[in-house]
Write a protein that holds these residues in place. Structure first.
Motif, short mmCIF file in Angstrom:
data_model
loop_
_atom_site.label_atom_id
_atom_site.label_comp_id
_atom_site.label_asym_id
_atom_site.label_seq_id
_atom_site.Cartn_x
_atom_site.Cartn_y
_atom_site.Cartn_z
N ASP A 122 -4.03 -3.77 -6.39
CA ASP A 122 -2.81 -3.52 -5.13
C ASP A 122 -2.43 -2.47 -5.03
OD1 ASP A 122 -3.48 -6.75 -4.32
OD2 ASP A 122 -3.19 -7.34 -6.03
N VAL A 123 -2.42 -2.11 -4.44
CA VAL A 123 -1.11 -0.32 -4.03
C VAL A 123 -0.16 -1.20 -3.33
CG1 VAL A 123 -3.57 0.85 -5.20
CG2 VAL A 123 -2.85 0.81 -2.85
N VAL A 124 0.60 0.12 -3.65
CA VAL A 124 1.85 0.85 -2.65
C VAL A 124 2.04 2.17 -2.67
CG1 VAL A 124 3.54 0.38 -4.12
CG2 VAL A 124 3.81 0.42 -1.73
N SER A 125 1.96 2.93 -1.56
CA SER A 125 2.20 4.32 -1.24
C SER A 125 4.01 4.53 -1.56
CB SER A 125 0.95 4.86 0.13
OG SER A 125 0.06 4.32 -0.13
N THR A 126 4.05 6.17 -1.59
CA THR A 126 5.05 5.81 -1.30
C THR A 126 5.54 7.03 -1.16
OG1 THR A 126 5.88 6.16 -4.52
CG2 THR A 126 5.94 3.81 -3.12
N PRO A 127 6.89 7.56 -1.10
CA PRO A 127 6.22 9.57 -1.22
C PRO A 127 6.62 9.95 -2.95
CG PRO A 127 8.42 8.36 -0.81
CD PRO A 127 7.99 7.21 -0.95
N ALA A 128 6.57 9.50 -3.34
CA ALA A 128 6.06 9.96 -4.67
C ALA A 128 4.23 9.96 -5.23
CB ALA A 128 6.43 9.16 -6.22
#
Length: 299
Positions: A257-263
């Motif tokens: 499980d992942v989430v893409s962020t600006p960082a």
């Protein structure tokens, strides 16, 4: 013909329907395999099966000593569990995230006392935070709060009473916007991916009042694929270092499980025990999972 057991719990304890297990049983039967659906806490001739595949023993957080004892008995009997007991034991407690290397995990503080949780919440200013237990499933005892909300400390107290440590994480805006992705690796290869809508209601509880997953198939980005591959590579390396065996070095299944962020891409969890595979939502994956199980049992 191999004899395969798909491991679940009784329907009343599952909390919601397992949409994977019957399609998977049918697919294995179509491949000529003898496949039974078994409740983990009932007496069974475990060692008589060529393989036992953990699917939906979703009451294990509430019965952790029983579940650990069951894992021990399986090992003593010589039964083959997929994923195997050493890997499952490690993955039971979310402090496993501290062992992963080469991946950026959502920053997490672990507290084993209420005073420590209170100090951590007070130190964050006016930020939004997520609290969860280190042993949990289905977002049980998990909440999204402003850090000065008294309900956050009340949940921390509840978590400690439940016998686990508290995890405190910054709230990730992209998760609230429904940007969570689950990438499924079957026999080490990417099989499919899903998006999962937001679940937590600010101030505590679930959006809409009940735990609901808004699942849709997605095509993961290159960076999300790289994060999932790196997470699995870290699991493999750890399994080799600790001598957990071939089935741990190459897990039958993993949901990353992942989430893409600006960082960049952040790892949320590496689910190696009993993740839903969402085979009803992605029926093209049923055959891949069944083929992987068949290869293991006949290999």
């Amino acid at each position: 013909m191999a004899r395969i057991g798909l491991i679940t719990t009784d329907p009343a304890a599952r909390g919601h329907e397992d949409g994977d297990i019957e399609p998977l049983r049918r697919a294995l039967a179509e491949r000529g395999e003898d496949c039974d659906i078994l409740v983990w806490h009932e007496e069974q001739p475990w060692a008589q099966y060529d393989a036992l595949v953990l699917r939906s023993p979703w009451d294990y957080p509430a019965r952790l000593p029983d579940f650990r004892g069951w894992l021990d008995r399986l090992e003593e009997s010589g039964a083959r569990l997929l994923n195997p007991p050493p890997l499952v034991r490690w993955n039971l407690d979310k402090r496993y995230l501290e062992d992963l290397r080469g991946i950026t995990v959502i920053p997490t503080v672990y507290c084993d006392e209420l005073s420590g949780a209170a100090e951590e919440l007070a130190a964050r200013g006016s930020a939004a935070v997520v609290l969860k237990p280190t042993v949990s499933g289905g977002s049980r005892s998990t909440g999204l709060f402003q850090d000065d909300d008294p309900a956050a400390l009340a949940l921390a107290r509840e978590i400690l009473r439940g016998g686990t440590e508290i995890m405190i994480q910054p709230a990730i805006p992209e998760l609230a916007a429904g940007a969570e992705r689950g990438l499924f690796l079957i026999d080490g290869e990417l099989s499919h991916a899903i998006s999962k809508g937001a679940i937590l209601q600010p101030g505590g509880g679930y959006l809409g009042g009940t735990y609901t997953e808004a699942i849709a198939p997605v095509e993961p980005s290159g960076a999300e694929r790289e994060c999932a591959a790196a997470a699995l590579a870290s699991v493999r390396a750890l399994s080799r270092e600790r001598g957990w065996g071939a089935d741990a070095e190459e897990p039958l299944y993993a949901r990353i499980d992942v989430v893409s962020t600006p960082a960049g891409v952040l790892l949320i969890e590496a689910e190696l025990i009993e993740p839903s595979l969402f085979l009803q939502e992605v029926p093209s994956a049923i055959g891949r999972v069944a083929d992987a199980i068949q290869r293991r049992t006949r290999g």
